[in-house]
Design an enzyme around this catalytic site. Structure first.
Site, PDB file in Angstrom:
ATOM      1  N   LYS A 186       6.654 -25.645   7.561  1.00 39.75           N
ATOM      2  CA  LYS A 186       5.201 -25.416   7.596  1.00 39.75           C
ATOM      3  C   LYS A 186       4.491 -26.753   7.740  1.00 39.75           C
ATOM      4  O   LYS A 186       4.820 -27.709   7.029  1.00 39.75           O
ATOM      5  CB  LYS A 186       4.741 -24.755   6.288  1.00 39.75           C
ATOM      6  CG  LYS A 186       5.441 -23.444   5.977  1.00 39.75           C
ATOM      7  CD  LYS A 186       5.067 -22.898   4.601  1.00 39.75           C
ATOM      8  CE  LYS A 186       5.840 -21.598   4.351  1.00 39.75           C
ATOM      9  NZ  LYS A 186       5.596 -21.050   3.007  1.00 39.75           N
ATOM     10  N   ARG A 217       4.888  -5.826   1.284  1.00 38.78           N
ATOM     11  CA  ARG A 217       4.289  -6.274   2.537  1.00 38.78           C
ATOM     12  C   ARG A 217       3.880  -5.099   3.425  1.00 38.78           C
ATOM     13  O   ARG A 217       2.855  -5.151   4.099  1.00 38.78           O
ATOM     14  CB  ARG A 217       5.286  -7.164   3.283  1.00 38.78           C
ATOM     15  CG  ARG A 217       4.795  -7.652   4.608  1.00 38.78           C
ATOM     16  CD  ARG A 217       5.803  -8.596   5.239  1.00 38.78           C
ATOM     17  NE  ARG A 217       5.304  -9.127   6.478  1.00 38.78           N
ATOM     18  CZ  ARG A 217       5.364  -8.499   7.641  1.00 38.78           C
ATOM     19  NH1 ARG A 217       5.897  -7.289   7.718  1.00 38.78           N
ATOM     20  NH2 ARG A 217       4.884  -9.044   8.730  1.00 38.78           N
ATOM     21  N   TYR A 270      11.195   4.389  10.582  1.00 35.67           N
ATOM     22  CA  TYR A 270      11.018   5.789  10.186  1.00 35.67           C
ATOM     23  C   TYR A 270       9.865   6.408  10.980  1.00 35.67           C
ATOM     24  O   TYR A 270       9.968   7.511  11.517  1.00 35.67           O
ATOM     25  CB  TYR A 270      10.751   5.880   8.680  1.00 35.67           C
ATOM     26  CG  TYR A 270      10.620   7.297   8.172  1.00 35.67           C
ATOM     27  CD1 TYR A 270      11.736   8.020   7.748  1.00 35.67           C
ATOM     28  CD2 TYR A 270       9.377   7.924   8.129  1.00 35.67           C
ATOM     29  CE1 TYR A 270      11.620   9.324   7.299  1.00 35.67           C
ATOM     30  CE2 TYR A 270       9.246   9.230   7.680  1.00 35.67           C
ATOM     31  CZ  TYR A 270      10.371   9.920   7.263  1.00 35.67           C
ATOM     32  OH  TYR A 270      10.249  11.212   6.826  1.00 35.67           O
ATOM     33  N   ASP A 271       8.774   5.640  11.089  1.00 34.30           N
ATOM     34  CA  ASP A 271       7.628   6.117  11.871  1.00 34.30           C
ATOM     35  C   ASP A 271       8.005   6.317  13.338  1.00 34.30           C
ATOM     36  O   ASP A 271       7.522   7.239  13.992  1.00 34.30           O
ATOM     37  CB  ASP A 271       6.456   5.132  11.773  1.00 34.30           C
ATOM     38  CG  ASP A 271       5.812   5.194  10.387  1.00 34.30           C
ATOM     39  OD1 ASP A 271       6.049   6.185   9.676  1.00 34.30           O
ATOM     40  OD2 ASP A 271       5.095   4.244  10.033  1.00 34.30           O
ATOM     41  N   ALA A 311       8.654   1.175   9.555  1.00 32.86           N
ATOM     42  CA  ALA A 311       8.283   1.191  10.984  1.00 32.86           C
ATOM     43  C   ALA A 311       9.303   2.012  11.785  1.00 32.86           C
ATOM     44  O   ALA A 311       8.932   2.794  12.664  1.00 32.86           O
ATOM     45  CB  ALA A 311       8.216  -0.228  11.521  1.00 32.86           C
ATOM     46  N   LYS A 328      14.352 -20.283   3.126  1.00 35.73           N
ATOM     47  CA  LYS A 328      13.846 -18.947   3.477  1.00 35.73           C
ATOM     48  C   LYS A 328      14.611 -17.946   2.616  1.00 35.73           C
ATOM     49  O   LYS A 328      15.773 -17.638   2.884  1.00 35.73           O
ATOM     50  CB  LYS A 328      14.045 -18.662   4.962  1.00 35.73           C
ATOM     51  CG  LYS A 328      13.413 -17.345   5.391  1.00 35.73           C
ATOM     52  CD  LYS A 328      13.433 -17.208   6.904  1.00 35.73           C
ATOM     53  CE  LYS A 328      12.642 -16.000   7.372  1.00 35.73           C
ATOM     54  NZ  LYS A 328      13.169 -14.723   6.888  1.00 35.73           N
ATOM     55  N   GLU A 337      10.996 -25.295   3.401  1.00 39.27           N
ATOM     56  CA  GLU A 337      11.294 -24.468   2.226  1.00 39.27           C
ATOM     57  C   GLU A 337      12.451 -23.536   2.535  1.00 39.27           C
ATOM     58  O   GLU A 337      12.533 -22.993   3.645  1.00 39.27           O
ATOM     59  CB  GLU A 337      10.073 -23.590   1.876  1.00 39.27           C
ATOM     60  CG  GLU A 337       8.789 -24.355   1.663  1.00 39.27           C
ATOM     61  CD  GLU A 337       7.570 -23.431   1.534  1.00 39.27           C
ATOM     62  OE1 GLU A 337       7.740 -22.191   1.537  1.00 39.27           O
ATOM     63  OE2 GLU A 337       6.452 -23.963   1.455  1.00 39.27           O
ATOM     64  N   SER A 381       4.264 -12.486  10.000  1.00 42.07           N
ATOM     65  CA  SER A 381       5.693 -12.797  10.079  1.00 42.07           C
ATOM     66  C   SER A 381       5.835 -14.170  10.737  1.00 42.07           C
ATOM     67  O   SER A 381       4.856 -14.778  11.136  1.00 42.07           O
ATOM     68  CB  SER A 381       6.418 -11.724  10.868  1.00 42.07           C
ATOM     69  OG  SER A 381       5.735 -11.506  12.071  1.00 42.07           O
ATOM     70  N   LEU A 382       7.069 -14.636  10.840  1.00 43.49           N
ATOM     71  CA  LEU A 382       7.311 -15.967  11.388  1.00 43.49           C
ATOM     72  C   LEU A 382       8.113 -15.863  12.668  1.00 43.49           C
ATOM     73  O   LEU A 382       8.988 -15.015  12.805  1.00 43.49           O
ATOM     74  CB  LEU A 382       8.114 -16.805  10.383  1.00 43.49           C
ATOM     75  CG  LEU A 382       7.427 -17.151   9.066  1.00 43.49           C
ATOM     76  CD1 LEU A 382       8.424 -17.803   8.120  1.00 43.49           C
ATOM     77  CD2 LEU A 382       6.262 -18.094   9.326  1.00 43.49           C
TER      78      LEU A 382
HETATM   79  S1  IVH Z   1       5.849 -18.053   4.688  1.00 49.52           S
HETATM   80  C1  IVH Z   1       2.536 -16.982   7.473  1.00 49.52           C
HETATM   81  N1  IVH Z   1       7.814 -19.032   3.251  1.00 49.52           N
HETATM   82  O1  IVH Z   1      10.182 -14.620   5.588  1.00 49.52           O
HETATM   83  C2  IVH Z   1       3.797 -17.321   6.816  1.00 49.52           C
HETATM   84  N2  IVH Z   1       8.075 -16.828   4.142  1.00 49.52           N
HETATM   85  O2  IVH Z   1       9.807 -14.031   8.507  1.00 49.52           O
HETATM   86  C3  IVH Z   1       4.207 -16.299   5.826  1.00 49.52           C
HETATM   87  N3  IVH Z   1      10.171 -15.736   3.501  1.00 49.52           N
HETATM   88  O3  IVH Z   1       7.757 -12.109   5.408  1.00 49.52           O
HETATM   89  C4  IVH Z   1       5.558 -16.435   5.299  1.00 49.52           C
HETATM   90  N4  IVH Z   1      10.975 -17.385   2.280  1.00 49.52           N
HETATM   91  O4  IVH Z   1       9.321 -12.399   3.395  1.00 49.52           O
HETATM   92  C5  IVH Z   1       7.387 -17.964   3.979  1.00 49.52           C
HETATM   93  N5  IVH Z   1       9.443 -20.013   1.916  1.00 49.52           N
HETATM   94  C6  IVH Z   1       9.005 -18.962   2.625  1.00 49.52           C
HETATM   95  C7  IVH Z   1       9.768 -17.789   2.767  1.00 49.52           C
HETATM   96  C8  IVH Z   1       9.271 -16.731   3.544  1.00 49.52           C
HETATM   97  C9  IVH Z   1      11.192 -16.159   2.724  1.00 49.52           C
HETATM   98  C10 IVH Z   1      10.137 -14.437   4.202  1.00 49.52           C
HETATM   99  C11 IVH Z   1       8.888 -13.637   3.927  1.00 49.52           C
HETATM  100  C12 IVH Z   1       8.261 -13.398   5.275  1.00 49.52           C
HETATM  101  C13 IVH Z   1       9.390 -13.642   6.208  1.00 49.52           C
HETATM  102  C14 IVH Z   1       8.855 -14.150   7.533  1.00 49.52           C
END
Ligand code: IVH
Length: 414
Positions: free
Chosen positions: A305, A152, A49-50, A47, A131, A129, A95-96
């Site tokens: 979640k 992704r 780079y674009d 993104a 991250k 979970e 993304s979160l």
């Molecule tokens: S859930 C709709 N679970 O965090 C929810 N993401 O900021 C989709 N990631 O792009 C993501 N551990 O690369 C989820 N236990 C986990 C995760 C996780 C790492 C990363 C993932 C995502 C990013 C979101």
């Protein structure tokens, strides 16, 4: 990967002179990123780079006489996305949103209760979970066989890295068991364990080859090799934690879905917990923060979640993030080291930025040698001198910051 794209002045403010300077900078900078990309060690996201490419086009449109012979706009199919085929994900990879403190976690839980119109005493179950600090991958299984594996990318479209993903033992070629949907996208994180990453870098350094700044860059660079035989030699692992398109439902809760992913043969993180309410989430966060250094791989927070999938569906999404999940990030990591010198960096527009040259120190798994001092005022504000011991912090991809001086350790001749 950093998102360190400098703030560009509005096009209307450019003069022929500053526009020419900027175009020269863009040509050099994009050539540098093309080279890094081709060596599978990109420093910036696709993104960003674009964004550079778009800026170059915008400046050229305003100053057509200044288009350079070596302009990146002459290069057809710029480096990004030319190496691997583009693939559209069956369901976008979102993304979160982030929470940075416990108050924001309580707000998240309260928002969910309000949205679902739950009585205030109704307990809400969540899965917490780790991250994982790697890069996410999308694995499409048709009739239980891995048929496509992608990065992704921008969330809608990623890169086809099937051959590379196939070299990772944790990524199953065929699903175990028989209760999987005929068509399912399984999602998770590709990462490099800390010890294996350190061993790779030590060997690379000894042999004069390129080293990587951190396990995440290493995992990303390894997964985007043109030659999958190189990926095969890299120590990569995978944790499954989510799914995209699926031809039929296979679970009623996130927790049950994780058990299914495990039964189908995927590593699922053993530190994930099913808990109730904000206090339950915060307890898991504190435990993981405490144990973080001993896990053997980098995590940068905890993902919460909503457990019930019917509630997840009701909650839906806002913009590009689900309302039913949030990432509770760990605070920036801090360290102290000695300021060995101050260099003056000349910017694209002739601006001067003082940069602290530091005795190398590891902060959150990354070796830091430089930090920005922003400007003269900042040096005065910090009252920082060469020879001082300084406190610095690093948060994610952000440029390391000097927080202050440790006055007791100031040498007399500082
Ligand atoms: S859930 C709709 N679970 O965090 C929810 N993401 O900021 C989709 N990631 O792009 C993501 N551990 O690369 C989820 N236990 C986990 C995760 C996780 C790492 C990363 C993932 C995502 C990013 C979101």
């Amino acid at each position: 990967m950093s998102s360190a794209i400098p703030p560009f002045p509005p096009i209307e403010d450019l003069t022929a002179e500053t526009a020419a300077e900027e175009l020269a900078w863009l040509a050099a900078e994009m050539a540098r990123h093309d080279a890094l990309y081709n060596e599978a060690t990109p420093e910036i996201s696709d993104a960003d780079y674009d964004a550079l490419r778009a800026r170059n086009l915008a400046v050229e449109a305003a100053f057509p006489d200044l288009v350079r012979p070596d302009s990146p706009s002459h290069k057809v199919g710029a480096a990004v996305s030319s190496q691997f085929a583009e693939v559209r994900h069956g369901v976008p990879m979102l993304s979160l949103d982030n929470a940075f403190d416990e108050g924001e976690v309580r707000d998240f839980v309260a928002r969910i209760a309000r949205f679902l119109k739950l009585p205030s005493d109704e307990p809400i179950a969540f899965v917490a979970e780790p991250k994982i600090d790697g890069l996410s991958a999308n694995l499409l299984y048709v009739d239980g066989r891995l048929t496509l594996g992608a990065t992704r990318g921008d969330g809608r479209t990623g890169e086809d890295v099937t051959a590379n993903l196939n070299t990772i033992a944790d990524v199953k070629q065929t699903l175990a068991g028989d209760d999987w949907p005929d068509r399912i996208e399984i999602r998770g994180e590709v990462y490099a364990p800390n010890a294996a990453f350190a061993a790779f870098n030590a060997a690379a350094e000894a042999e004069g080859r390129r080293t990587y700044a951190n396990p995440r860059n290493f995992a990303a660079g390894s997964l985007r090799q043109k030659d999958a035989r190189i990926t095969a030699k890299r120590p990569l692992n995978f944790f499954a934690y989510a799914w995209g398109e699926h031809s039929r439902d296979f679970a009623e809760t996130q927790w049950e879905a994780l058990q299914k992913l495990k039964a189908w043969g995927f590593p699922v993180n053993a530190r994930s917990r099913r808990v109730e309410g904000a206090e339950g989430l915060i307890a898991v966060y504190r435990e993981l923060e405490r144990d973080r250094a001993t896990l053997g791989y980098d995590i940068d927070g905890v993902v919460y979640k909503v457990d019930r999938l019917d509630w997840q569906r009701r909650l839906g999404f806002v913009a590009r993030s689900p309302r039913w999940a949030i990432a509770h990030k760990f605070p920036a990591q801090q360290a102290t080291t000695v300021l060995e010198g101050i260099d003056i960096q000349v910017g694209r527009t002739g601006s001067l930025t003082p940069v602290a040259r530091l005795h190398p120190v590891t902060v959150g798994g990354v070796v830091v040698r430089n930090a920005t001092l922003h400007n003269e005022d900042e040096i005065e504000r910090l009252d920082v001198r060469i020879g001082d011991t300084v406190r610095l912090q690093r948060a994610g991809d952000v440029i390391p910051q000097i927080l202050g001086v440790v006055p007791d350790l100031r040498p007399a001749d500082a």
